[in-house]
Design a protein around this motif. Sequence first.
Motif, PDB file in Angstrom:
ATOM      1  N   GLY A 144       0.821  -1.211   0.000  1.00  5.63           N
ATOM      2  CA  GLY A 144       0.000   0.000   0.000  1.00  5.63           C
ATOM      3  C   GLY A 144       0.845   1.247   0.000  1.00  5.63           C
ATOM      4  N   GLU A 145       0.150   2.376  -0.020  1.00  5.15           N
ATOM      5  CA  GLU A 145       0.835   3.657   0.051  1.00  5.15           C
ATOM      6  C   GLU A 145       1.312   3.894   1.471  1.00  5.15           C
ATOM      7  OE1 GLU A 145      -1.558   6.831  -1.377  1.00  5.15           O
ATOM      8  OE2 GLU A 145      -2.237   5.693  -3.097  1.00  5.15           O
ATOM      9  N   SER A 146       2.268   4.778   1.607  1.00  6.78           N
ATOM     10  CA  SER A 146       2.717   5.111   2.952  1.00  6.78           C
ATOM     11  C   SER A 146       1.611   5.866   3.674  1.00  6.78           C
ATOM     12  CB  SER A 146       3.987   5.960   2.906  1.00  6.78           C
ATOM     13  OG  SER A 146       3.724   7.147   2.221  1.00  6.78           O
ATOM     14  N   ALA A 147       1.555   5.676   4.964  1.00  8.61           N
ATOM     15  CA  ALA A 147       0.504   6.302   5.764  1.00  8.61           C
ATOM     16  C   ALA A 147       0.709   7.810   5.783  1.00  8.61           C
ATOM     17  CB  ALA A 147       0.528   5.759   7.185  1.00  8.61           C
ATOM     18  N   PRO A 148      -0.355   8.575   5.611  1.00  9.25           N
ATOM     19  CA  PRO A 148      -0.215  10.030   5.651  1.00  9.25           C
ATOM     20  C   PRO A 148       0.097  10.494   7.067  1.00  9.25           C
ATOM     21  CG  PRO A 148      -2.518   9.411   5.499  1.00  9.25           C
ATOM     22  CD  PRO A 148      -1.718   8.151   5.373  1.00  9.25           C
ATOM     23  N   ASP A 149       0.637  11.679   7.182  1.00  8.68           N
ATOM     24  CA  ASP A 149       0.948  12.245   8.481  1.00  8.68           C
ATOM     25  C   ASP A 149      -0.364  12.601   9.173  1.00  8.68           C
ATOM     26  OD1 ASP A 149       2.770  15.183   9.625  1.00  8.68           O
ATOM     27  OD2 ASP A 149       2.132  13.389  10.682  1.00  8.68           O
ATOM     28  N   LEU A 150      -0.708  11.854  10.217  1.00 10.07           N
ATOM     29  CA  LEU A 150      -1.984  12.046  10.874  1.00 10.07           C
ATOM     30  C   LEU A 150      -1.834  12.669  12.252  1.00 10.07           C
ATOM     31  CD1 LEU A 150      -3.748   8.703   9.910  1.00 10.07           C
ATOM     32  CD2 LEU A 150      -4.006  10.928   8.860  1.00 10.07           C
ATOM     33  N   SER A 151      -0.734  13.353  12.489  1.00  2.66           N
ATOM     34  CA  SER A 151      -0.573  13.985  13.791  1.00  2.66           C
ATOM     35  C   SER A 151      -1.617  15.083  13.937  1.00  2.66           C
ATOM     36  CB  SER A 151       0.836  14.565  13.932  1.00  2.66           C
ATOM     37  OG  SER A 151       1.009  15.647  13.054  1.00  2.66           O
ATOM     38  N   PRO A 152      -2.117  15.282  15.163  1.00  2.00           N
ATOM     39  CA  PRO A 152      -3.153  16.301  15.364  1.00  2.00           C
ATOM     40  C   PRO A 152      -2.732  17.695  14.888  1.00  2.00           C
ATOM     41  CG  PRO A 152      -2.954  14.925  17.308  1.00  2.00           C
ATOM     42  CD  PRO A 152      -1.838  14.538  16.381  1.00  2.00           C
ATOM     43  N   GLU A 153      -1.472  18.044  15.069  1.00  2.00           N
ATOM     44  CA  GLU A 153      -1.016  19.372  14.655  1.00  2.00           C
ATOM     45  C   GLU A 153      -1.109  19.545  13.147  1.00  2.00           C
ATOM     46  OE1 GLU A 153       1.024  17.330  16.554  1.00  2.00           O
ATOM     47  OE2 GLU A 153       0.456  18.229  18.461  1.00  2.00           O
ATOM     48  N   SER A 154      -0.715  18.529  12.403  1.00  2.00           N
ATOM     49  CA  SER A 154      -0.785  18.651  10.942  1.00  2.00           C
ATOM     50  C   SER A 154      -2.226  18.645  10.457  1.00  2.00           C
ATOM     51  CB  SER A 154       0.012  17.538  10.266  1.00  2.00           C
ATOM     52  OG  SER A 154      -0.585  16.290  10.496  1.00  2.00           O
ATOM     53  N   ARG A 155      -3.089  17.894  11.127  1.00  2.00           N
ATOM     54  CA  ARG A 155      -4.501  17.889  10.744  1.00  2.00           C
ATOM     55  C   ARG A 155      -5.159  19.230  11.057  1.00  2.00           C
ATOM     56  NH1 ARG A 155      -7.495  12.741  12.562  1.00  2.00           N
ATOM     57  NH2 ARG A 155      -9.133  13.730  11.351  1.00  2.00           N
ATOM     58  N   ILE A 156      -4.752  19.853  12.162  1.00  2.00           N
ATOM     59  CA  ILE A 156      -5.281  21.177  12.496  1.00  2.00           C
ATOM     60  C   ILE A 156      -4.856  22.181  11.431  1.00  2.00           C
ATOM     61  CG2 ILE A 156      -5.095  23.093  14.131  1.00  2.00           C
ATOM     62  CD1 ILE A 156      -5.022  20.961  16.365  1.00  2.00           C
ATOM     63  N   LYS A 157      -3.618  22.088  10.978  1.00  2.00           N
ATOM     64  CA  LYS A 157      -3.142  22.981   9.914  1.00  2.00           C
ATOM     65  C   LYS A 157      -3.942  22.766   8.629  1.00  2.00           C
ATOM     66  CE  LYS A 157       1.640  23.525  11.397  1.00  2.00           C
ATOM     67  NZ  LYS A 157       3.052  23.240  11.074  1.00  2.00           N
ATOM     68  N   GLU A 158      -4.233  21.501   8.312  1.00  2.00           N
ATOM     69  CA  GLU A 158      -5.016  21.203   7.110  1.00  2.00           C
ATOM     70  C   GLU A 158      -6.429  21.767   7.214  1.00  2.00           C
ATOM     71  OE1 GLU A 158      -5.009  17.006   6.458  1.00  2.00           O
ATOM     72  OE2 GLU A 158      -2.862  16.935   6.044  1.00  2.00           O
ATOM     73  N   ILE A 159      -7.035  21.628   8.396  1.00  2.00           N
ATOM     74  CA  ILE A 159      -8.387  22.152   8.605  1.00  2.00           C
ATOM     75  C   ILE A 159      -8.383  23.665   8.505  1.00  2.00           C
ATOM     76  CG2 ILE A 159     -10.225  22.439  10.323  1.00  2.00           C
ATOM     77  CD1 ILE A 159      -9.476  19.579  11.296  1.00  2.00           C
ATOM     78  N   ARG A 160      -7.403  24.295   9.150  1.00  2.00           N
ATOM     79  CA  ARG A 160      -7.303  25.754   9.104  1.00  2.00           C
ATOM     80  C   ARG A 160      -7.158  26.229   7.659  1.00  2.00           C
ATOM     81  NH1 ARG A 160      -5.703  28.620  13.455  1.00  2.00           N
ATOM     82  NH2 ARG A 160      -4.573  26.829  14.282  1.00  2.00           N
ATOM     83  N   GLN A 161      -6.309  25.544   6.890  1.00  2.00           N
ATOM     84  CA  GLN A 161      -6.098  25.935   5.492  1.00  2.00           C
ATOM     85  C   GLN A 161      -7.362  25.710   4.667  1.00  2.00           C
ATOM     86  OE1 GLN A 161      -3.310  27.554   4.293  1.00  2.00           O
ATOM     87  NE2 GLN A 161      -4.746  27.898   2.619  1.00  2.00           N
ATOM     88  N   ALA A 162      -8.080  24.625   4.914  1.00  2.00           N
ATOM     89  CA  ALA A 162      -9.332  24.369   4.187  1.00  2.00           C
ATOM     90  C   ALA A 162     -10.363  25.446   4.499  1.00  2.00           C
ATOM     91  CB  ALA A 162      -9.874  22.991   4.546  1.00  2.00           C
ATOM     92  N   MET A 163     -10.404  25.889   5.743  1.00  2.00           N
ATOM     93  CA  MET A 163     -11.334  26.959   6.115  1.00  2.00           C
ATOM     94  C   MET A 163     -10.969  28.257   5.407  1.00  2.00           C
ATOM     95  SD  MET A 163     -11.910  26.360  10.163  1.00  2.00           S
ATOM     96  CE  MET A 163     -13.424  25.570  10.704  1.00  2.00           C
ATOM     97  N   LEU A 164      -9.692  28.576   5.395  1.00  2.00           N
ATOM     98  CA  LEU A 164      -9.246  29.798   4.717  1.00  2.00           C
ATOM     99  C   LEU A 164      -9.490  29.699   3.209  1.00  2.00           C
ATOM    100  CD1 LEU A 164      -5.942  30.511   6.676  1.00  2.00           C
ATOM    101  CD2 LEU A 164      -8.149  31.693   6.914  1.00  2.00           C
ATOM    102  N   ASP A 165      -9.279  28.522   2.648  1.00  2.00           N
ATOM    103  CA  ASP A 165      -9.530  28.323   1.220  1.00  2.00           C
ATOM    104  C   ASP A 165     -11.005  28.514   0.885  1.00  2.00           C
ATOM    105  OD1 ASP A 165      -6.848  27.802   0.828  1.00  2.00           O
ATOM    106  OD2 ASP A 165      -7.097  25.623   0.697  1.00  2.00           O
ATOM    107  N   SER A 166     -11.879  28.084   1.802  1.00  2.00           N
ATOM    108  CA  SER A 166     -13.320  28.243   1.542  1.00  2.00           C
ATOM    109  C   SER A 166     -13.736  29.709   1.549  1.00  2.00           C
ATOM    110  CB  SER A 166     -14.140  27.461   2.572  1.00  2.00           C
ATOM    111  OG  SER A 166     -14.114  28.101   3.831  1.00  2.00           O
ATOM    112  N   LEU A 167     -12.936  30.563   2.198  1.00  2.00           N
ATOM    113  CA  LEU A 167     -13.235  31.990   2.268  1.00  2.00           C
ATOM    114  C   LEU A 167     -12.542  32.804   1.177  1.00  2.00           C
ATOM    115  CD1 LEU A 167     -12.888  32.487   6.133  1.00  2.00           C
ATOM    116  CD2 LEU A 167     -15.005  32.229   4.816  1.00  2.00           C
ATOM    117  N   ALA A 168     -11.630  32.160   0.468  1.00  2.00           N
ATOM    118  CA  ALA A 168     -10.862  32.870  -0.560  1.00  2.00           C
ATOM    119  C   ALA A 168     -11.746  33.277  -1.732  1.00  2.00           C
ATOM    120  CB  ALA A 168      -9.713  31.993  -1.047  1.00  2.00           C
ATOM    121  N   GLY A 169     -11.472  34.431  -2.273  1.00  2.00           N
ATOM    122  CA  GLY A 169     -12.162  34.907  -3.464  1.00  2.00           C
ATOM    123  C   GLY A 169     -13.578  35.402  -3.239  1.00  2.00           C
TER     124      GLY A 169
END
Length: 113
Positions: free
Chosen positions: A17-42
Amino acid sequence: MSWKKSKFASSLMSLFGESAPDLSPESRIKEIRQAMLDSLAGLGESHHLARVWARVLYAPDIQALWYLRTEIMILLAGLLGESAAKTRLLTITDMFSGLLPSAQKSRPNRLRK
């Protein structure tokens, strides 16, 4: 014996299989924060948008980001309509799985059929 088989099977599957993605809480929080900011862009410029953007950017923890979904929904619904806002927020909501206590998770919606 079954433990050894399952451990062997999972080890073997991990080789193919593929290597496991980085699932640390800090990296997931960064991903969520970025997704929220992306939803507000434009969306243009407004005082309310700038305030929500800053609150997302400087939210101290996962709970703060969870509760900011409401403000994002209100903002997006006002600018894009409720249907489009729900669609954008659904993917963000799914990103919170496993990061919140079960009491904070969304309950099933009776209206959705």
